[in-house]
Every structure is written in C-alpha cells, then in structure tokens.
Design an enzyme around this catalytic site. Structure first.
Site, PDB file in Angstrom:
ATOM      1  N   ASP A 134       6.362  -3.683  -7.261  1.00 27.38           N
ATOM      2  CA  ASP A 134       4.923  -3.879  -7.099  1.00 27.38           C
ATOM      3  C   ASP A 134       4.206  -2.723  -7.808  1.00 27.38           C
ATOM      4  O   ASP A 134       4.567  -1.559  -7.650  1.00 27.38           O
ATOM      5  CB  ASP A 134       4.565  -3.895  -5.604  1.00 27.38           C
ATOM      6  CG  ASP A 134       3.155  -4.412  -5.355  1.00 27.38           C
ATOM      7  OD1 ASP A 134       3.018  -5.449  -4.690  1.00 27.38           O
ATOM      8  OD2 ASP A 134       2.185  -3.764  -5.827  1.00 27.38           O
ATOM      9  N   ILE A 135       3.194  -3.059  -8.581  1.00 29.56           N
ATOM     10  CA  ILE A 135       2.496  -2.055  -9.387  1.00 29.56           C
ATOM     11  C   ILE A 135       1.641  -1.117  -8.514  1.00 29.56           C
ATOM     12  O   ILE A 135       1.359   0.016  -8.916  1.00 29.56           O
ATOM     13  CB  ILE A 135       1.632  -2.751 -10.485  1.00 29.56           C
ATOM     14  CG1 ILE A 135       1.377  -1.832 -11.655  1.00 29.56           C
ATOM     15  CG2 ILE A 135       0.338  -3.290  -9.937  1.00 29.56           C
ATOM     16  CD1 ILE A 135       2.587  -1.560 -12.498  1.00 29.56           C
TER      17      ILE A 135
ATOM     18  N   GLU B  40      -3.640 -12.442  -2.910  1.00 30.16           N
ATOM     19  CA  GLU B  40      -4.184 -11.951  -4.178  1.00 30.16           C
ATOM     20  C   GLU B  40      -3.656 -12.738  -5.379  1.00 30.16           C
ATOM     21  O   GLU B  40      -4.434 -13.128  -6.249  1.00 30.16           O
ATOM     22  CB  GLU B  40      -3.811 -10.463  -4.314  1.00 30.16           C
ATOM     23  CG  GLU B  40      -4.383  -9.766  -5.534  1.00 30.16           C
ATOM     24  CD  GLU B  40      -3.816  -8.346  -5.685  1.00 30.16           C
ATOM     25  OE1 GLU B  40      -3.573  -7.659  -4.677  1.00 30.16           O
ATOM     26  OE2 GLU B  40      -3.602  -7.948  -6.845  1.00 30.16           O
TER      27      GLU B  40
ATOM     28  N   HIS C 123       5.523 -15.237  -3.502  1.00 33.39           N
ATOM     29  CA  HIS C 123       6.330 -14.022  -3.640  1.00 33.39           C
ATOM     30  C   HIS C 123       6.616 -13.421  -2.276  1.00 33.39           C
ATOM     31  O   HIS C 123       5.821 -13.553  -1.343  1.00 33.39           O
ATOM     32  CB  HIS C 123       5.647 -12.998  -4.545  1.00 33.39           C
ATOM     33  CG  HIS C 123       4.234 -12.671  -4.157  1.00 33.39           C
ATOM     34  ND1 HIS C 123       3.172 -13.480  -4.504  1.00 33.39           N
ATOM     35  CD2 HIS C 123       3.702 -11.639  -3.462  1.00 33.39           C
ATOM     36  CE1 HIS C 123       2.051 -12.951  -4.051  1.00 33.39           C
ATOM     37  NE2 HIS C 123       2.349 -11.832  -3.388  1.00 33.39           N
TER      38      HIS C 123
ATOM     39  N   HIS D 247       7.396  -9.748  -0.442  1.00 32.53           N
ATOM     40  CA  HIS D 247       7.360  -8.293  -0.567  1.00 32.53           C
ATOM     41  C   HIS D 247       8.576  -7.726   0.169  1.00 32.53           C
ATOM     42  O   HIS D 247       8.821  -8.069   1.333  1.00 32.53           O
ATOM     43  CB  HIS D 247       6.121  -7.709   0.140  1.00 32.53           C
ATOM     44  CG  HIS D 247       4.809  -8.081  -0.464  1.00 32.53           C
ATOM     45  ND1 HIS D 247       4.066  -7.229  -1.251  1.00 32.53           N
ATOM     46  CD2 HIS D 247       4.077  -9.220  -0.383  1.00 32.53           C
ATOM     47  CE1 HIS D 247       2.939  -7.799  -1.618  1.00 32.53           C
ATOM     48  NE2 HIS D 247       2.922  -9.019  -1.106  1.00 32.53           N
TER      49      HIS D 247
END
Ligand code: 5GP
Length: 131
Positions: A28-29, A87, A92, A94
C-alpha cells in the site's frame, strides 16, 4: 481500467510482493504499518462480495500465502486482514502486520517511508513468498 488493474498490468509501478496468473500483491502506497500489503484479483470487480465463491475462496487462499510471507518478512505479533474498498473500486484485501490493535486504525496518519525502505520491504516479502 481501475488503477489497481493498471498496477497489476505493470502500467503503473508498484512495490510488488507476490503474483500468480489470477492475483497480485503489492505494498500500500500509504501504509498504516510497515509491510501493509494489498492483495487483488487481476479480474476487475469493484465489491469483494460480488466475487463468486470460487474466486473469493481462491483470493483468500492466495492472501493467506502472502500473509505468511509478510509475517516472516516483517516483525509483528500477527498479520491482520481487513476489507474496506471505500476508495478504490477494485476488490482488495489489506494485510497489516500488527503489534497492537491500533495498527488497524485506518484514520491515523499514514507512515511516510522512503522509496528505498518500501523496495526493501517488498523484496523481503517477495523472497519469503518464493520459499
Ligand atoms: P480502500 O479502497 O480499501 O478504502 O483503500 C484503498 C487503499 O489503496 C488505501 O489504503 C490507499 O493507500 C491504497 N492506494 C490507493 N491508490 C494506490 C496506488 O496507486 N498504489 C498503491 N500501492 N496503493 C494505493
């Protein structure tokens, strides 16, 4: 095409942790913890619970393999799993290395890790995944 599809296709760079024909995992960025990893199906579906049973199961099996690699690569008590999807409209999971429950707080200020640090974490996860 979603931003995550473009990442999985290699059109947009990412800190890749693992992949196979159907799934892709990358850092994750804006991580909430070091080693915060996202796992996606390559097939673009917005809402994770719209995946059919087989794909949903396979995504979790792949995510579990990635989680074990994350757990070996990043010091932590356990690797937590969360699904938000508020978002980015591409399903996805996490994966978050946990020292305490506060590490799962998505409202807290995100970590700012250097490019070098992110590369190093992704490389360590990828190495563990390959074992
Ligand atoms: P969610 O959709 O689960 O609410 O949040 C999307 C997550 O994806 C966030 O944690 C955000 O930091 C991450 N994210 C959004 N855009 C990018 C991107 O372009 N690259 C990466 N690596 N992560 C992203």
């Amino acid at each position: 095409m979603s931003i995550f599809s473009r990442i999985a296709e290699g059109e947009i760079p990412s800190y890749k942790c693992a992949e196979d024909e159907r799934f892709y995992a990358f850092l994750d960025i804006n991580p909430v913890a070091e080693g915060h990893t996202l796992v996606i199906p390559r097939r673009e579906v917005d809402y994770i619970f719209d995946l059919d049973d087989e794909e949903l199961s396979a995504l979790h099996v792949f995510a579990a393999r990635v989680a074990r690699a994350v757990g070996r690569a990043v010091p932590c008590r356990k690797v937590g799993m969360a699904v938000l999807g508020l978002e980015v409209p591409h399903a996805h999971i996490h994966l978050i290395p946990l020292q305490g429950e506060g590490d799962m707080d998505f409202r807290k200020e995100k970590l700012h890790l250097s490019d070098e640090r992110m590369r190093d974490i992704a490389a360590r996860i990828a190495e563990e995944f390959a074992k």
